[in-house]
Design a protein around this motif. Structure first.
Motif, PDB file in Angstrom:
ATOM      1  N   GLU A 293       0.834  -1.211   0.000  1.00 39.29           N
ATOM      2  CA  GLU A 293       0.000   0.000   0.000  1.00 39.29           C
ATOM      3  C   GLU A 293       0.864   1.254   0.000  1.00 39.29           C
ATOM      4  O   GLU A 293       0.612   2.207  -0.751  1.00 39.29           O
ATOM      5  N   LEU A 294       1.889   1.274   0.840  1.00 39.07           N
ATOM      6  CA  LEU A 294       2.759   2.449   0.928  1.00 39.07           C
ATOM      7  C   LEU A 294       3.544   2.656  -0.367  1.00 39.07           C
ATOM      8  O   LEU A 294       3.700   3.790  -0.836  1.00 39.07           O
ATOM      9  N   THR A 295       4.033   1.563  -0.942  1.00 34.98           N
ATOM     10  CA  THR A 295       4.782   1.669  -2.191  1.00 34.98           C
ATOM     11  C   THR A 295       3.914   2.251  -3.301  1.00 34.98           C
ATOM     12  O   THR A 295       4.345   3.134  -4.057  1.00 34.98           O
ATOM     13  N   ASN A 296       2.677   1.780  -3.401  1.00 31.20           N
ATOM     14  CA  ASN A 296       1.758   2.304  -4.425  1.00 31.20           C
ATOM     15  C   ASN A 296       1.419   3.769  -4.163  1.00 31.20           C
ATOM     16  O   ASN A 296       1.321   4.567  -5.105  1.00 31.20           O
ATOM     17  N   LEU A 297       1.254   4.117  -2.890  1.00 31.38           N
ATOM     18  CA  LEU A 297       0.937   5.499  -2.534  1.00 31.38           C
ATOM     19  C   LEU A 297       2.068   6.442  -2.941  1.00 31.38           C
ATOM     20  O   LEU A 297       1.828   7.482  -3.575  1.00 31.38           O
ATOM     21  N   TYR A 298       3.296   6.081  -2.606  1.00 27.18           N
ATOM     22  CA  TYR A 298       4.437   6.935  -2.930  1.00 27.18           C
ATOM     23  C   TYR A 298       4.670   6.994  -4.439  1.00 27.18           C
ATOM     24  O   TYR A 298       5.104   8.020  -4.973  1.00 27.18           O
ATOM     25  N   ASP A 299       4.369   5.912  -5.117  1.00 25.84           N
ATOM     26  CA  ASP A 299       4.526   5.911  -6.571  1.00 25.84           C
ATOM     27  C   ASP A 299       3.531   6.863  -7.218  1.00 25.84           C
ATOM     28  O   ASP A 299       3.871   7.602  -8.152  1.00 25.84           O
ATOM     29  N   ARG A 300       2.298   6.865  -6.742  1.00 23.54           N
ATOM     30  CA  ARG A 300       1.278   7.774  -7.286  1.00 23.54           C
ATOM     31  C   ARG A 300       1.632   9.235  -6.995  1.00 23.54           C
ATOM     32  O   ARG A 300       1.369  10.124  -7.806  1.00 23.54           O
ATOM     33  N   GLN A 301       2.253   9.471  -5.839  1.00 18.23           N
ATOM     34  CA  GLN A 301       2.614  10.835  -5.458  1.00 18.23           C
ATOM     35  C   GLN A 301       3.890  11.319  -6.140  1.00 18.23           C
ATOM     36  O   GLN A 301       4.219  12.504  -6.059  1.00 18.23           O
ATOM     37  N   GLY A 302       4.623  10.421  -6.788  1.00 20.01           N
ATOM     38  CA  GLY A 302       5.884  10.790  -7.416  1.00 20.01           C
ATOM     39  C   GLY A 302       7.030  10.897  -6.439  1.00 20.01           C
ATOM     40  O   GLY A 302       8.084  11.473  -6.757  1.00 20.01           O
ATOM     41  N   ASN A 303       6.863  10.330  -5.243  1.00 15.07           N
ATOM     42  CA  ASN A 303       7.910  10.350  -4.231  1.00 15.07           C
ATOM     43  C   ASN A 303       8.775   9.089  -4.324  1.00 15.07           C
ATOM     44  O   ASN A 303       8.310   8.033  -4.754  1.00 15.07           O
TER      45      ASN A 303
ATOM     46  N   ALA B  87       9.408   1.477   6.506  1.00 19.39           N
ATOM     47  CA  ALA B  87       8.616   0.252   6.586  1.00 19.39           C
ATOM     48  C   ALA B  87       9.591  -0.915   6.612  1.00 19.39           C
ATOM     49  O   ALA B  87      10.306  -1.148   5.643  1.00 19.39           O
ATOM     50  N   HIS B  88       9.637  -1.608   7.746  1.00 20.39           N
ATOM     51  CA  HIS B  88      10.528  -2.753   7.888  1.00 20.39           C
ATOM     52  C   HIS B  88       9.836  -4.019   7.394  1.00 20.39           C
ATOM     53  O   HIS B  88       8.642  -4.228   7.660  1.00 20.39           O
ATOM     54  N   LEU B  89      10.585  -4.840   6.699  1.00 22.90           N
ATOM     55  CA  LEU B  89      10.042  -6.142   6.339  1.00 22.90           C
ATOM     56  C   LEU B  89       9.873  -6.976   7.604  1.00 22.90           C
ATOM     57  O   LEU B  89      10.607  -6.786   8.577  1.00 22.90           O
ATOM     58  N   PRO B  90       8.936  -7.916   7.619  1.00 24.91           N
ATOM     59  CA  PRO B  90       8.733  -8.736   8.819  1.00 24.91           C
ATOM     60  C   PRO B  90       9.991  -9.522   9.184  1.00 24.91           C
ATOM     61  O   PRO B  90      10.884  -9.739   8.364  1.00 24.91           O
ATOM     62  N   SER B  91      10.046  -9.940  10.417  1.00 27.03           N
ATOM     63  CA  SER B  91      11.157 -10.762  10.875  1.00 27.03           C
ATOM     64  C   SER B  91      11.270 -12.028  10.038  1.00 27.03           C
ATOM     65  O   SER B  91      10.260 -12.589   9.602  1.00 27.03           O
TER      66      SER B  91
ATOM     67  N   TYR C  44       4.359   7.088  14.854  1.00 26.71           N
ATOM     68  CA  TYR C  44       4.185   5.657  14.613  1.00 26.71           C
ATOM     69  C   TYR C  44       2.824   5.395  13.976  1.00 26.71           C
ATOM     70  O   TYR C  44       1.810   5.991  14.364  1.00 26.71           O
ATOM     71  N   ASP C  45       2.806   4.515  12.988  1.00 27.53           N
ATOM     72  CA  ASP C  45       1.567   4.168  12.302  1.00 27.53           C
ATOM     73  C   ASP C  45       0.629   3.421  13.249  1.00 27.53           C
ATOM     74  O   ASP C  45       1.068   2.765  14.205  1.00 27.53           O
ATOM     75  N   GLU C  46      -0.640   3.466  12.950  1.00 28.18           N
ATOM     76  CA  GLU C  46      -1.605   2.672  13.705  1.00 28.18           C
ATOM     77  C   GLU C  46      -1.496   1.195  13.326  1.00 28.18           C
ATOM     78  O   GLU C  46      -1.798   0.316  14.131  1.00 28.18           O
ATOM     79  N   VAL C  47      -1.056   0.940  12.095  1.00 26.30           N
ATOM     80  CA  VAL C  47      -0.890  -0.426  11.627  1.00 26.30           C
ATOM     81  C   VAL C  47       0.534  -0.890  11.918  1.00 26.30           C
ATOM     82  O   VAL C  47       1.500  -0.350  11.384  1.00 26.30           O
ATOM     83  N   LEU C  48       0.681  -1.858  12.796  1.00 30.79           N
ATOM     84  CA  LEU C  48       1.987  -2.434  13.150  1.00 30.79           C
ATOM     85  C   LEU C  48       3.039  -1.337  13.394  1.00 30.79           C
ATOM     86  O   LEU C  48       4.007  -1.212  12.640  1.00 30.79           O
ATOM     87  N   PRO C  49       2.875  -0.541  14.430  1.00 35.87           N
ATOM     88  CA  PRO C  49       3.800   0.573  14.690  1.00 35.87           C
ATOM     89  C   PRO C  49       5.239   0.132  14.944  1.00 35.87           C
ATOM     90  O   PRO C  49       6.161   0.928  14.759  1.00 35.87           O
TER      91      PRO C  49
ATOM     92  N   TYR D 118       6.880   3.675  10.831  1.00 39.26           N
ATOM     93  CA  TYR D 118       6.947   4.964  11.511  1.00 39.26           C
ATOM     94  C   TYR D 118       7.520   6.014  10.557  1.00 39.26           C
ATOM     95  O   TYR D 118       8.099   5.693   9.515  1.00 39.26           O
ATOM     96  N   THR D 119       7.363   7.276  10.931  1.00 38.02           N
ATOM     97  CA  THR D 119       7.805   8.385  10.104  1.00 38.02           C
ATOM     98  C   THR D 119       8.560   9.401  10.969  1.00 38.02           C
ATOM     99  O   THR D 119       8.122   9.696  12.094  1.00 38.02           O
TER     100      THR D 119
END
Length: 293
Positions: A66-76, A203-207, A280-285, A289-290
């Motif tokens: 989701e984050l990757t698609n969001l940043y791609d749409r924003q041009g970031n 965004a960290h990949l899972p363990s 920290y994000d609400e989803v898996l903080p 985080y930012t």
């Protein structure tokens, strides 16, 4: 009838074969063909057993998508970052084969004390542009080194490629100098964010999933191929070899050397913790985080 020995340990490819000894000569290539037909062959140990499982694995991979698609749409920009395995300079053996009239000569033992130095390759892979960069450190893989590597890349390359960027997304694994539980990494990352004036989302990949980072599959694998079977006899040789990394799909690489010495064992102080201002994000903080400016 194709011979089928009862135990793999009894298989022999070199003549004389048991059939030949029994009075029926047969060529070794014929025996190899028989083995292929029944699925026998030389096998290498495969790292296929998972060392652990994260219960939030699927949810975090969905979040990264989701984050990757969001940043791609924003041009970031979306950067996948990681540190490649440490390498030694000098005439030490390295795996691989290359074309030549004679074999390259290396020491008969791989003692680190015989090396002329060590290299810490920190990689940054730009997913959208399909371009990779490596900063070669000469001391240690620390959180400060990882942040400095990102700082060098953004100031020299990233900013020019994304002049209108409003944020940066970093995809990291959960261990090493950019571990999810390392406050030092967060501290130096926030300092980098403040100096660039851009919030950095992590965004960290899972363990147990570091092998799935984009940089491992799309960049480091090709860097290894470009350097396979070559001696790292000098720093200039390593830089030249890594810069030759390319693929038919357009992957290219740039390389820089960071000569600063980094000390290991640094501990985060209470004062440094007080300067942390992360969202920290609400989803898996714990993994998302930012940095706040």
């Amino acid at each position: 009838m194709i011979p089928t020995p009862s135990s793999p340990a009894r298989l022999q490819l070199n003549p004389p074969t048991r059939v030949t000894v029994a009075g029926t000569p047969v060529h070794r290539n014929t025996v190899k063909t028989w083995y292929r037909e029944i699925g026998l062959g030389l096998r290498q140990i495969r790292k296929g057993i998972a060392g652990g499982h994260s219960p939030d694995r699927g949810q975090q991979f969905d979040r990264i998508g989701e984050l990757t698609n969001l940043y791609d749409r924003q041009g970031n920009p979306v950067f996948s970052v990681d540190t490649k395995a440490k390498e030694f300079l000098g005439h030490l053996y390295r795996k691989g084969r290359i074309y030549g009239t004679a074999a390259l000569q290396a020491f008969d033992h791989d003692f680190p004390s015989w090396a002329d130095g060590k290299l810490i390759p920190h990689g940054i892979y730009d997913i959208r542009r399909n371009v990779g960069h490596i900063n070669l450190g000469l001391s240690h893989d620390t959180s400060e080194f990882a942040a400095d590597s990102l700082r060098w890349y953004w100031s020299r390359i990233g900013r020019q490629c994304y002049p209108e960027a409003t944020s940066i997304l970093l995809l990291c694994d959960c261990g090493g100098s950019n571990a999810a539980n390392r406050h030092l990494f967060k501290y130096y990352l926030q300092r980098l964010s403040q100096s660039t004036g851009l919030p950095i989302r992590v965004a960290h990949l899972p363990s147990y999933c570091s092998k799935y980072t984009p940089i491992e599959r799309r960049f480091f694998a090709h860097v290894g191929r470009a350097c396979s079977g070559r001696l790292f006899d000098s720093l200039a040789t390593v830089v030249d070899l890594m810069r030759q990394t390319s693929t038919r799909t357009g992957l290219r690489a740039t390389v820089n050397v960071i000569r600063r010495a980094y000390e290991t064992g640094q501990k985060i102080t209470d004062e440094m913790k007080s300067r942390l201002n992360l969202i920290y994000d609400e989803v898996l903080p714990k993994w998302n985080y930012t940095t706040s400016l």
